[in-house]
Design a protein around this motif. Sequence first.
Motif, PDB file in Angstrom:
ATOM      1  N   TRP A   7     104.272 118.022  42.078  1.00 29.94           N
ATOM      2  CA  TRP A   7     104.436 117.858  43.516  1.00 29.94           C
ATOM      3  C   TRP A   7     104.630 119.209  44.177  1.00 29.94           C
ATOM      4  O   TRP A   7     105.274 120.093  43.619  1.00 29.94           O
ATOM      5  CB  TRP A   7     105.633 116.954  43.816  1.00 29.94           C
ATOM      6  N   LYS A   9     105.717 121.063  47.990  1.00 28.72           N
ATOM      7  CA  LYS A   9     106.242 120.869  49.342  1.00 28.72           C
ATOM      8  C   LYS A   9     106.035 122.142  50.139  1.00 28.72           C
ATOM      9  O   LYS A   9     105.866 123.227  49.580  1.00 28.72           O
ATOM     10  CB  LYS A   9     107.706 120.466  49.335  1.00 28.72           C
ATOM     11  N   SER A  13     109.900 123.444  54.615  1.00 25.61           N
ATOM     12  CA  SER A  13     110.864 122.376  54.364  1.00 25.61           C
ATOM     13  C   SER A  13     112.281 122.894  54.210  1.00 25.61           C
ATOM     14  O   SER A  13     113.232 122.135  54.262  1.00 25.61           O
ATOM     15  CB  SER A  13     110.477 121.589  53.102  1.00 25.61           C
ATOM     16  N   ASP A  20     114.391 115.440  53.284  1.00 22.59           N
ATOM     17  CA  ASP A  20     113.546 115.573  54.474  1.00 22.59           C
ATOM     18  C   ASP A  20     112.300 116.394  54.215  1.00 22.59           C
ATOM     19  O   ASP A  20     111.875 117.169  55.071  1.00 22.59           O
ATOM     20  CB  ASP A  20     114.343 116.170  55.647  1.00 22.59           C
ATOM     21  N   CYS A  21     111.690 116.244  53.064  1.00 22.49           N
ATOM     22  CA  CYS A  21     110.478 116.976  52.735  1.00 22.49           C
ATOM     23  C   CYS A  21     109.340 116.001  52.445  1.00 22.49           C
ATOM     24  O   CYS A  21     109.552 114.951  51.853  1.00 22.49           O
ATOM     25  CB  CYS A  21     110.668 117.831  51.489  1.00 22.49           C
ATOM     26  N   ILE A  22     108.153 116.380  52.863  1.00 17.29           N
ATOM     27  CA  ILE A  22     106.956 115.669  52.447  1.00 17.29           C
ATOM     28  C   ILE A  22     106.375 116.460  51.285  1.00 17.29           C
ATOM     29  O   ILE A  22     106.201 117.667  51.375  1.00 17.29           O
ATOM     30  CB  ILE A  22     105.922 115.582  53.596  1.00 17.29           C
ATOM     31  N   GLU A  23     106.076 115.766  50.211  1.00 13.06           N
ATOM     32  CA  GLU A  23     105.530 116.405  49.025  1.00 13.06           C
ATOM     33  C   GLU A  23     104.119 115.875  48.787  1.00 13.06           C
ATOM     34  O   GLU A  23     103.853 114.701  49.016  1.00 13.06           O
ATOM     35  CB  GLU A  23     106.405 116.108  47.814  1.00 13.06           C
ATOM     36  N   LEU A  33     100.944 111.464  48.577  1.00 11.22           N
ATOM     37  CA  LEU A  33     102.032 112.000  49.392  1.00 11.22           C
ATOM     38  C   LEU A  33     103.256 111.133  49.207  1.00 11.22           C
ATOM     39  O   LEU A  33     103.148 109.915  49.005  1.00 11.22           O
ATOM     40  CB  LEU A  33     101.661 111.975  50.874  1.00 11.22           C
ATOM     41  N   ARG A  34     104.421 111.754  49.315  1.00 10.78           N
ATOM     42  CA  ARG A  34     105.675 111.009  49.269  1.00 10.78           C
ATOM     43  C   ARG A  34     106.731 111.783  50.052  1.00 10.78           C
ATOM     44  O   ARG A  34     106.601 112.972  50.310  1.00 10.78           O
ATOM     45  CB  ARG A  34     106.146 110.795  47.842  1.00 10.78           C
ATOM     46  N   GLU A  35     107.783 111.082  50.425  1.00 10.61           N
ATOM     47  CA  GLU A  35     108.961 111.721  51.014  1.00 10.61           C
ATOM     48  C   GLU A  35     109.930 112.013  49.882  1.00 10.61           C
ATOM     49  O   GLU A  35     110.126 111.185  48.993  1.00 10.61           O
ATOM     50  CB  GLU A  35     109.627 110.797  52.033  1.00 10.61           C
ATOM     51  N   SER A  36     110.562 113.161  49.940  1.00  9.18           N
ATOM     52  CA  SER A  36     111.455 113.539  48.844  1.00  9.18           C
ATOM     53  C   SER A  36     112.649 112.606  48.714  1.00  9.18           C
ATOM     54  O   SER A  36     113.171 112.427  47.623  1.00  9.18           O
ATOM     55  CB  SER A  36     111.936 114.981  49.020  1.00  9.18           C
TER      56      SER A  36
END
Length: 68
Positions: A7, A9, A13, A20-23, A33-36
């Motif tokens: 992953w 980011k 970030s 609060d990161c999009i990876e 894609l995912r949110e951390s």
Amino acid sequence: MPTPTTWQKSSYSGGGDGADCIELAVQDGTVILRESDAPDVVVTTTPAKLRAFILGVKAGEFDHLADA
């Protein structure tokens, strides 16, 4: 055995706990894609659609959403 997903980011970030990161990652030619803070929820797209989205972000097409 499948290879582990690496992953990535954004450097925007920030540091800290990584919340609060999009990876993003690429898996078998698909962008994932995912949110951390919710790593089990994964969204998929194509590289072409991600490129179109990024170009739209750079052009300011979504700026109004950041003011909400």
